[in-house]
Motif scaffolding. Structure first.
Motif, mmCIF file in Angstrom:
data_model
loop_
_atom_site.group_PDB
_atom_site.id
_atom_site.type_symbol
_atom_site.label_atom_id
_atom_site.label_comp_id
_atom_site.label_asym_id
_atom_site.label_seq_id
_atom_site.Cartn_x
_atom_site.Cartn_y
_atom_site.Cartn_z
ATOM 1 N N ILE A 116 0.858 -1.183 0.000
ATOM 2 C CA ILE A 116 0.000 0.000 0.000
ATOM 3 C C ILE A 116 0.896 1.235 0.000
ATOM 4 C CG2 ILE A 116 -1.774 1.272 1.256
ATOM 5 C CD1 ILE A 116 -2.621 -1.398 2.505
ATOM 6 N N PRO A 117 0.651 2.183 -0.906
ATOM 7 C CA PRO A 117 1.474 3.400 -0.937
ATOM 8 C C PRO A 117 1.419 4.148 0.399
ATOM 9 C CG PRO A 117 0.093 3.254 -2.901
ATOM 10 C CD PRO A 117 -0.356 2.171 -1.971
ATOM 11 N N ARG A 124 -3.141 8.783 4.854
ATOM 12 C CA ARG A 124 -4.509 9.307 4.739
ATOM 13 C C ARG A 124 -5.460 8.500 5.623
ATOM 14 N NH1 ARG A 124 -7.639 9.135 -0.581
ATOM 15 N NH2 ARG A 124 -5.525 9.074 -1.385
ATOM 16 N N VAL A 125 -5.293 7.179 5.632
ATOM 17 C CA VAL A 125 -6.126 6.330 6.497
ATOM 18 C C VAL A 125 -5.862 6.680 7.964
ATOM 19 C CG1 VAL A 125 -6.556 3.969 7.284
ATOM 20 C CG2 VAL A 125 -6.291 4.436 4.844
ATOM 21 N N ARG A 126 -4.592 6.821 8.336
ATOM 22 C CA ARG A 126 -4.227 7.159 9.718
ATOM 23 C C ARG A 126 -4.867 8.493 10.139
ATOM 24 N NH1 ARG A 126 0.248 5.007 11.918
ATOM 25 N NH2 ARG A 126 1.315 4.963 9.919
ATOM 26 N N GLU A 127 -4.814 9.487 9.255
ATOM 27 C CA GLU A 127 -5.364 10.810 9.560
ATOM 28 C C GLU A 127 -6.891 10.792 9.666
ATOM 29 O OE1 GLU A 127 -3.839 13.316 6.477
ATOM 30 O OE2 GLU A 127 -1.779 13.185 7.230
ATOM 31 N N LEU A 145 -4.619 -9.349 12.671
ATOM 32 C CA LEU A 145 -4.424 -9.035 11.258
ATOM 33 C C LEU A 145 -2.974 -8.647 10.995
ATOM 34 C CD1 LEU A 145 -7.551 -6.725 10.744
ATOM 35 C CD2 LEU A 145 -7.387 -9.188 10.352
ATOM 36 N N ASP A 146 -2.537 -8.808 9.736
ATOM 37 C CA ASP A 146 -1.225 -8.269 9.387
ATOM 38 C C ASP A 146 -1.397 -6.788 9.054
ATOM 39 O OD1 ASP A 146 -1.953 -7.922 6.640
ATOM 40 O OD2 ASP A 146 -1.181 -9.888 6.096
ATOM 41 N N PHE A 147 -0.292 -6.086 8.764
ATOM 42 C CA PHE A 147 -0.365 -4.639 8.576
ATOM 43 C C PHE A 147 -1.271 -4.244 7.418
ATOM 44 C CE2 PHE A 147 1.191 -0.582 6.886
ATOM 45 C CZ PHE A 147 0.975 0.217 7.999
ATOM 46 N N VAL A 148 -1.137 -4.907 6.282
ATOM 47 C CA VAL A 148 -1.960 -4.574 5.106
ATOM 48 C C VAL A 148 -3.439 -4.773 5.418
ATOM 49 C CG1 VAL A 148 -2.490 -5.209 2.721
ATOM 50 C CG2 VAL A 148 -0.110 -5.012 3.452
ATOM 51 N N VAL A 152 -8.735 1.730 0.042
ATOM 52 C CA VAL A 152 -7.344 1.293 0.101
ATOM 53 C C VAL A 152 -7.091 0.311 -1.038
ATOM 54 C CG1 VAL A 152 -5.586 0.106 1.466
ATOM 55 C CG2 VAL A 152 -7.257 1.596 2.592
ATOM 56 N N LYS A 153 -6.169 0.706 -1.932
ATOM 57 C CA LYS A 153 -5.774 -0.160 -3.030
ATOM 58 C C LYS A 153 -4.289 -0.443 -2.912
ATOM 59 C CE LYS A 153 -9.132 1.595 -6.346
ATOM 60 N NZ LYS A 153 -9.324 2.256 -7.636
ATOM 61 N N GLU A 154 -3.933 -1.678 -3.231
ATOM 62 C CA GLU A 154 -2.508 -2.049 -3.178
ATOM 63 C C GLU A 154 -1.840 -1.692 -4.481
ATOM 64 O OE1 GLU A 154 -1.292 -5.732 -1.188
ATOM 65 O OE2 GLU A 154 -3.437 -6.073 -0.931
#
Length: 95
Positions: free
Chosen positions: A2-3, A9-12, A76-79, A93-95
């Motif tokens: 994931i970029p 952006r997800v964190r924010e 879960l793993d990080f992704v 969220v796109k990989e």
């Protein structure tokens, strides 16, 4: 992969209080929220969640951000954690 800009952006956008609050009964105490620690099955409100994005247990010293909480609590793993939090936060969220 994931970029990094998507992860940030997800964190924010993530509301850690809401996400943790789905799994831990939290109560507002001043500027933070407190509840029993889910990592050592505490019964007292030793687990603190800050709306600014982190959590900390004053007994077992477990701490981290919204991603580490989801990883540890849901296995879960990080992704997967980023995708889970992104889904809760309305960020695709796109990989």
């Amino acid at each position: 992969m994931i970029p990094d800009d998507i992860v940030e952006r997800v964190r924010e956008q993530a509301d850690i209080v809401s996400i943790v609050g789905e799994l831990v009964k939290l109560k507002r105490v001043g500027n933070s929220f407190r509840g029993p620690c889910p990592f050592h099955q505490g019964k007292d409100p030793n687990f603190s969640v800050s709306p600014r994005g982190g959590y900390h247990c004053f007994v077992c010293h477990e701490k981290g951000d919204v991603f580490s909480f989801v990883q540890k609590r849901l296995g879960l793993d990080f992704v997967e954690a980023v995708k889970y939090v992104g889904g809760k936060s309305g960020v695709e969220v796109k990989e």
